[in-house]
Design a protein around this motif. Structure first.
Motif, PDB file in Angstrom:
ATOM      1  N   UNK A 295       8.863   4.214  -9.688  1.00 55.48           N
ATOM      2  CA  UNK A 295       8.453   4.080  -8.290  1.00 55.48           C
ATOM      3  C   UNK A 295       9.006   5.212  -7.447  1.00 55.48           C
ATOM      4  N   UNK A 296      10.231   5.607  -7.752  1.00 54.72           N
ATOM      5  CA  UNK A 296      10.835   6.728  -7.019  1.00 54.72           C
ATOM      6  C   UNK A 296      10.040   8.004  -7.271  1.00 54.72           C
ATOM      7  N   UNK A 297       9.551   8.190  -8.506  1.00 52.31           N
ATOM      8  CA  UNK A 297       8.771   9.383  -8.826  1.00 52.31           C
ATOM      9  C   UNK A 297       7.446   9.420  -8.063  1.00 52.31           C
ATOM     10  N   UNK A 298       6.976   8.250  -7.614  1.00 49.84           N
ATOM     11  CA  UNK A 298       5.753   8.178  -6.811  1.00 49.84           C
ATOM     12  C   UNK A 298       6.027   8.411  -5.329  1.00 49.84           C
ATOM     13  N   UNK A 299       7.300   8.556  -4.980  1.00 44.65           N
ATOM     14  CA  UNK A 299       7.655   8.812  -3.595  1.00 44.65           C
ATOM     15  C   UNK A 299       7.874   7.567  -2.760  1.00 44.65           C
ATOM     16  N   UNK A 300       7.978   6.413  -3.419  1.00 41.05           N
ATOM     17  CA  UNK A 300       8.222   5.178  -2.682  1.00 41.05           C
ATOM     18  C   UNK A 300       9.705   5.060  -2.345  1.00 41.05           C
ATOM     19  N   UNK A 301       9.983   4.362  -1.264  1.00 42.79           N
ATOM     20  CA  UNK A 301      11.362   4.133  -0.828  1.00 42.79           C
ATOM     21  C   UNK A 301      11.787   2.714  -1.197  1.00 42.79           C
ATOM     22  N   UNK A 302      13.073   2.440  -1.110  1.00 43.18           N
ATOM     23  CA  UNK A 302      13.643   1.123  -1.409  1.00 43.18           C
ATOM     24  C   UNK A 302      13.275   0.672  -2.821  1.00 43.18           C
ATOM     25  N   UNK A 303      13.359   1.596  -3.760  1.00 44.04           N
ATOM     26  CA  UNK A 303      12.881   1.326  -5.115  1.00 44.04           C
ATOM     27  C   UNK A 303      13.676   0.236  -5.837  1.00 44.04           C
ATOM     28  N   UNK A 304      14.967   0.121  -5.601  1.00 47.62           N
ATOM     29  CA  UNK A 304      15.747  -0.944  -6.251  1.00 47.62           C
ATOM     30  C   UNK A 304      15.261  -2.313  -5.820  1.00 47.62           C
ATOM     31  N   UNK A 305      15.060  -2.466  -4.522  1.00 46.35           N
ATOM     32  CA  UNK A 305      14.604  -3.746  -3.988  1.00 46.35           C
ATOM     33  C   UNK A 305      13.179  -4.034  -4.459  1.00 46.35           C
ATOM     34  N   UNK A 306      12.310  -3.026  -4.411  1.00 41.63           N
ATOM     35  CA  UNK A 306      10.922  -3.215  -4.839  1.00 41.63           C
ATOM     36  C   UNK A 306      10.854  -3.600  -6.318  1.00 41.63           C
ATOM     37  N   UNK A 307      11.632  -2.928  -7.152  1.00 40.85           N
ATOM     38  CA  UNK A 307      11.627  -3.223  -8.588  1.00 40.85           C
ATOM     39  C   UNK A 307      12.135  -4.634  -8.847  1.00 40.85           C
ATOM     40  N   UNK A 308      13.211  -5.014  -8.200  1.00 43.27           N
ATOM     41  CA  UNK A 308      13.769  -6.356  -8.373  1.00 43.27           C
ATOM     42  C   UNK A 308      12.772  -7.420  -7.948  1.00 43.27           C
ATOM     43  N   UNK A 309      12.153  -7.240  -6.779  1.00 43.90           N
ATOM     44  CA  UNK A 309      11.177  -8.221  -6.285  1.00 43.90           C
ATOM     45  C   UNK A 309       9.944  -8.278  -7.180  1.00 43.90           C
ATOM     46  N   UNK A 310       9.489  -7.125  -7.635  1.00 48.90           N
ATOM     47  CA  UNK A 310       8.305  -7.093  -8.496  1.00 48.90           C
ATOM     48  C   UNK A 310       8.560  -7.861  -9.785  1.00 48.90           C
ATOM     49  N   UNK A 311       9.697  -7.602 -10.404  1.00 48.60           N
ATOM     50  CA  UNK A 311      10.010  -8.305 -11.650  1.00 48.60           C
ATOM     51  C   UNK A 311      10.145  -9.801 -11.385  1.00 48.60           C
ATOM     52  N   UNK A 312      10.810 -10.141 -10.328  1.00 43.76           N
ATOM     53  CA  UNK A 312      10.973 -11.555  -9.982  1.00 43.76           C
ATOM     54  C   UNK A 312       9.615 -12.232  -9.757  1.00 43.76           C
ATOM     55  N   UNK A 313       8.690 -11.507  -9.143  1.00 42.16           N
ATOM     56  CA  UNK A 313       7.385 -12.071  -8.821  1.00 42.16           C
ATOM     57  C   UNK A 313       6.451 -12.166 -10.028  1.00 42.16           C
ATOM     58  N   UNK A 314       6.434 -11.149 -10.882  1.00 43.52           N
ATOM     59  CA  UNK A 314       5.420 -11.101 -11.944  1.00 43.52           C
ATOM     60  C   UNK A 314       5.922 -11.493 -13.328  1.00 43.52           C
ATOM     61  N   UNK A 315       7.207 -11.659 -13.499  1.00 43.99           N
ATOM     62  CA  UNK A 315       7.779 -11.978 -14.812  1.00 43.99           C
ATOM     63  C   UNK A 315       7.518 -13.436 -15.181  1.00 43.99           C
ATOM     64  N   UNK A 316       6.348 -13.695 -15.754  1.00 41.94           N
ATOM     65  CA  UNK A 316       5.912 -15.059 -16.062  1.00 41.94           C
ATOM     66  C   UNK A 316       6.761 -15.738 -17.137  1.00 41.94           C
ATOM     67  N   UNK A 317       7.253 -14.971 -18.108  1.00 48.59           N
ATOM     68  CA  UNK A 317       8.001 -15.590 -19.208  1.00 48.59           C
ATOM     69  C   UNK A 317       9.517 -15.594 -18.988  1.00 48.59           C
ATOM     70  N   UNK A 318       9.976 -15.010 -17.888  1.00 50.20           N
ATOM     71  CA  UNK A 318      11.393 -15.074 -17.530  1.00 50.20           C
ATOM     72  C   UNK A 318      12.319 -14.213 -18.357  1.00 50.20           C
ATOM     73  N   UNK A 319      11.784 -13.185 -19.038  1.00 46.86           N
ATOM     74  CA  UNK A 319      12.657 -12.335 -19.858  1.00 46.86           C
ATOM     75  C   UNK A 319      13.277 -11.174 -19.085  1.00 46.86           C
ATOM     76  N   UNK A 320      12.964 -11.063 -17.791  1.00 44.31           N
ATOM     77  CA  UNK A 320      13.548  -9.994 -16.978  1.00 44.31           C
ATOM     78  C   UNK A 320      12.835  -8.666 -17.128  1.00 44.31           C
ATOM     79  N   UNK A 321      11.707  -8.663 -17.822  1.00 39.43           N
ATOM     80  CA  UNK A 321      10.933  -7.445 -18.064  1.00 39.43           C
ATOM     81  C   UNK A 321       9.476  -7.698 -17.695  1.00 39.43           C
TER      82      UNK A 321
END
Length: 84
Positions: free
Chosen positions: A36-62
């Motif tokens: 995400x940082x390579x795409x020029x987005x900001x707040x990448x740690x928060x975005x990555x954490x929220x994205x994984x939390x939102x889309x991780x259907x099987x709960x493996x953290x990936x």
């Protein structure tokens, strides 16, 4: 001002797959954050954490291949419009 992009879904999935630097077929929080940082987005740690939390259907953290569809929907919150 918020960045806004539009891209085809298959192109966006290809970009997400390219973030998988260790080649295991899944995105870790770190891989997503760096990508995400390579795409020029900001707040990448928060975005990555929220994205994984939102889309991780099987709960493996990936984000696996089967969860990429949900990730492409989720990115609309980041100003990315996904087209068919």
């Amino acid at each position: 001002m918020r960045k806004s992009w539009s891209m085809p879904e298959n192109h966006l999935k290809g970009i997400f797959r390219a973030f998988d630097t260790n080649g295991d077929g899944k995105l870790s929080k770190k891989e997503l954050k760096v990508g995400l940082k390579s795409l020029g987005l900001h707040f990448t740690s928060i975005r990555a954490w929220r994205a994984i939390r939102h889309v991780d259907a099987n709960g493996d953290g990936l984000i696996g291949e089967d969860e990429l569809d949900e990730l492409t929907k989720y990115v609309s919150k980041w100003g990315i419009t996904v087209t068919p």
